[in-house]
Each structure stands twice: as C-alpha cells, then as structure tokens.
Scaffold this active site. Structure first.
Site, PDB file in Angstrom:
ATOM      1  N   TYR A  32      -5.106  -4.303   3.161  1.00  0.00           N
ATOM      2  CA  TYR A  32      -4.494  -2.643   2.635  1.00  0.00           C
ATOM      3  C   TYR A  32      -3.122  -2.342   2.520  1.00  0.00           C
ATOM      4  CZ  TYR A  32      -2.021  -1.986   7.081  1.00  0.00           C
ATOM      5  OH  TYR A  32      -0.564  -1.709   8.562  1.00  0.00           O
ATOM      6  N   LYS A 146      -3.080  -8.792   5.566  1.00  0.00           N
ATOM      7  CA  LYS A 146      -2.622  -7.507   5.961  1.00  0.00           C
ATOM      8  C   LYS A 146      -3.596  -6.550   5.762  1.00  0.00           C
ATOM      9  CE  LYS A 146       0.791  -3.789   4.673  1.00  0.00           C
ATOM     10  NZ  LYS A 146       1.011  -3.001   6.027  1.00  0.00           N
ATOM     11  N   GLU A 178       6.538 -10.593  15.290  1.00  0.00           N
ATOM     12  CA  GLU A 178       7.176  -9.390  14.665  1.00  0.00           C
ATOM     13  C   GLU A 178       6.908  -7.997  15.857  1.00  0.00           C
ATOM     14  OE1 GLU A 178       4.716  -8.705  11.124  1.00  0.00           O
ATOM     15  OE2 GLU A 178       3.054  -9.721  12.448  1.00  0.00           O
ATOM     16  N   LEU A 202       3.465 -10.793   9.634  1.00  0.00           N
ATOM     17  CA  LEU A 202       2.963 -10.316   7.759  1.00  0.00           C
ATOM     18  C   LEU A 202       4.249 -10.762   7.511  1.00  0.00           C
ATOM     19  CD1 LEU A 202       1.227  -8.534   6.200  1.00  0.00           C
ATOM     20  CD2 LEU A 202       2.461  -6.965   6.727  1.00  0.00           C
TER      21      LEU A 202
HETATM   22  N1  PDD Z   1       3.569  -1.661   8.065  1.00  0.00           N
HETATM   23  N2  PDD Z   1       4.471  -6.549  10.023  1.00  0.00           N
HETATM   24  C1  PDD Z   1       3.302  -5.322  10.810  1.00  0.00           C
HETATM   25  C2  PDD Z   1       2.497  -5.923  11.359  1.00  0.00           C
HETATM   26  C3  PDD Z   1       3.177  -4.672  10.027  1.00  0.00           C
HETATM   27  O1  PDD Z   1       2.276  -3.627   9.492  1.00  0.00           O
HETATM   28  C4  PDD Z   1       4.191  -4.315   8.296  1.00  0.00           C
HETATM   29  C5  PDD Z   1       3.609  -2.903   7.516  1.00  0.00           C
HETATM   30  C6  PDD Z   1       4.905  -5.067   8.206  1.00  0.00           C
HETATM   31  C7  PDD Z   1       6.335  -4.758   7.307  1.00  0.00           C
HETATM   32  O2  PDD Z   1       5.769  -5.290   6.011  1.00  0.00           O
HETATM   33  P1  PDD Z   1       6.373  -4.419   4.916  1.00  0.00           P
HETATM   34  O3  PDD Z   1       7.657  -4.361   5.105  1.00  0.00           O
HETATM   35  O4  PDD Z   1       5.969  -5.447   3.832  1.00  0.00           O
HETATM   36  O5  PDD Z   1       6.447  -2.839   4.720  1.00  0.00           O
HETATM   37  C8  PDD Z   1       5.414  -6.085   9.053  1.00  0.00           C
HETATM   38  C9  PDD Z   1       2.938  -0.545   7.679  1.00  0.00           C
HETATM   39  C10 PDD Z   1       4.057  -0.060   6.603  1.00  0.00           C
HETATM   40  C11 PDD Z   1       2.179  -0.099   7.793  1.00  0.00           C
HETATM   41  O6  PDD Z   1       1.375  -0.679   8.254  1.00  0.00           O
HETATM   42  O7  PDD Z   1       2.333   0.903   7.369  1.00  0.00           O
END
Ligand code: PDD
Length: 289
Positions: A32, A146, A178, A202
C-alpha cells in the site's frame, strides 16, 4: 457522495467491494501507499508511486497500470472527491483466488483500490510535540516492503496509545529501528542521525525529503544505526511520516527530551519542510513556524 477507485474504474465508494477470497483480505498479500494532499495537490507523488511499484515487485505483483496511468487516475479521484487537504490511500493485492498459501497461477488479476480521506494537518502536535514509548521490534525482516501485513506495527502502536503516547519507537536489541508508522531521527552534537534505509525499516518518503533538506541547508546529517543509549542522550528527537510530517518527540518512556519542548533543529527542519510543501503544492494557510 464519495468515490473510490477499483481496478481502473472510479465508482461510488459504497459500491467498491472485494471478494471474501481476495488475498489481501485473507493473507495481507499486498502492498500500500499513503499520499498527502495539500491545497488540492499531491505531494511527492512520483516518489510514492516509485515505492509502490518497488514494494509490489518485492512480493512478485506486477501492477496492472503504469505510474503515469496511476497518477492520472488518482488525480481524477481527488477531483471527484474534491479533496483539498487529506490523504489518498491506495493498495494492491495479488487478487482473488481459492484460498491457498501458494500464489495463484494463470491470469488472476491484482486488485487495486484507492480512496481519499479528509484530514487536516496535525498543527497542535507539530507545535507542542508528542510522547513516545520504546518497544522491541518484533516485525519481519523485510520492513522495506510497505506490506499490508501490519500486525507488528499495530501491536506497537496500540501499546503506545494505551499509555497515552502518540508513537512506539521500536528497537532490535540495542539498535533503534523506526516508529510503528514513522521514521525516527535524533540530534547528537548538532548532527541529525537516522537509521540507514535497509531491510529493517521503511525508506520513508518524508525521511528522504528531510535528508535532502539537511544536505541542501548545511545541516550535518548521517544515515546510520544508532543505539538506545544515543536516543536516551539525544539533544532532540523527531519522527517523520507522510501524515505526521516533521514531528517533535518531547518525551520517551516518561523521560523529557530537550526540556520537553520542540528543539531548534527540529523547528528549522519543520520550516524547511513547509517551504518544500509550498514549492510543490502552493502556499499553506496555517503554518507550524
Ligand atoms: N506510514 N515507517 C513505517 C513503518 C511507516 O508505516 C511509515 C508511514 C513510515 C514513514 O514513511 P513515509 O514518510 O513515506 O510516510 C516509516 C504511513 C503514513 C501509514 O501507514 O499510514
């Protein structure tokens, strides 16, 4: 009326349905993305779609559309839902087939779904900062994908929430990885440090924007593993994600960071981040800084 994108067609959201044997529903067999919209414009959409393709390839799903087609369809969806500030959620699964752990053979088409969510910027938290807890990282070893399988992340986030905290900062032994839905940064001797982008985290799109902002504005930055001890001694801590932007962390496990307020480098990066958003999406009405 709200609309959703289902396999290339924009239809009423209430009519967008998937089969009980969709592999996303049964196995979490899909990937996703979440894309932020400011002023009716998609922020870093090319980067999100590139990661979407990479995540899909990582589990052997070939997307049924090109990134150009996807961009056009998402924009059409955004217009239909008149979304000015919010998120586009998009996922693709391996499709619908009789339940079997083995991938289906033949011409099973992936299921692609997208819909929009109105959400304002979390200005209050961006100004005051948020609290976090620490928790052991129990997830699989391909966190660079993801994946729809988010149970490890959900358990961590729920634990944080039950303790009145916004985020759970995960660690494998002594190494900080993270957040449950964000990347984590510390400031040590004026240098910004965040985990290198490998299979344990991620590769956040917001993280990469922040790294570029540091490099272009003479803010010393390192991508390397840091320890719980370094986190404990950090001058500043912040987290990043598409929805949380550059968010100060002001308390971890009940202990205050930088006297419990947002630190100067965090604030500088918030300001630079808003400028970057304005470059791509036009002027912001409400700002953190
Ligand atoms: N989550 N690490 C994890 C485990 C994440 O789920 C996310 C983002 C990030 C940050 O990635 P980005 O900057 O590309 O949003 C890091 C999204 C926002 C979510 O699951 O809703």
């Amino acid at each position: 009326m709200e609309f959703a994108l289902l396999n290339g067609s924009i239809i009423k959201r209430s009519e967008a349905k998937v089969d009980v044997e969709d592999r996303g529903y049964q196995f979490g067999d899909g990937v996703y993305e979440v894309i932020r919209i400011y002023n009716g414009k998609m922020f870093t959409v090319a980067e999100h779609l590139k990661r979407f393709v990479k995540s899909a390839e990582g589990i052997g799903i070939t997307l049924p559309f090109t990134t150009l087609q996807l961009t056009e369809m998402l924009e059409e969806l955004r217009i239909k839902n008149n979304l000015q500030t919010g998120n586009i959620y998009m996922q693709v699964t391996r499709g619908t087939a009789p339940r079997n752990h083995v991938f289906p053979t033949g011409d099973v088409a992936p299921t692609l779904v997208a819909y929009t969510i109105k959400v304002v910027r979390p200005l209050e938290n961006l100004k005051s900062g948020v609290k976090a807890i620490l928790t052991e990282d129990i997830r699989w070893l391909r966190c660079d994908i993801k994946s729809l399988n988010l149970l490890g992340n959900l358990l961590a986030k729920q634990k944080a929430s039950e303790q009145g905290c916004f985020e759970a900062i995960q660690h494998r032994g002594q190494d900080v990885t993270e957040g449950s839905s964000s990347n984590i940064f510390i400031v040590k001797n004026g240098t910004v440090i965040t985990h290198e982008s490998n299979h344990l985290i991620l590769k956040g799109i917001t993280k990469d924007v922040i790294l570029d902002l540091c490099n272009n504005n003479d803010i010393p930055v390192q991508e390397r593993t840091f320890s719980l001890a370094e986190l404990d001694e950090a001058e500043e801590v912040f987290l990043s994600s598409t929805t949380a932007e550059v968010m100060p962390v002001i308390e971890i496990n009940g202990k205050k960071i930088s006297a419990g307020v947002s630190g100067p480098i965090t604030q500088k990066l918030q300001n630079l981040f808003e400028k970057e958003v304005e470059k791509q999406c036009g002027l912001l009405v409400d700002k953190v800084i």
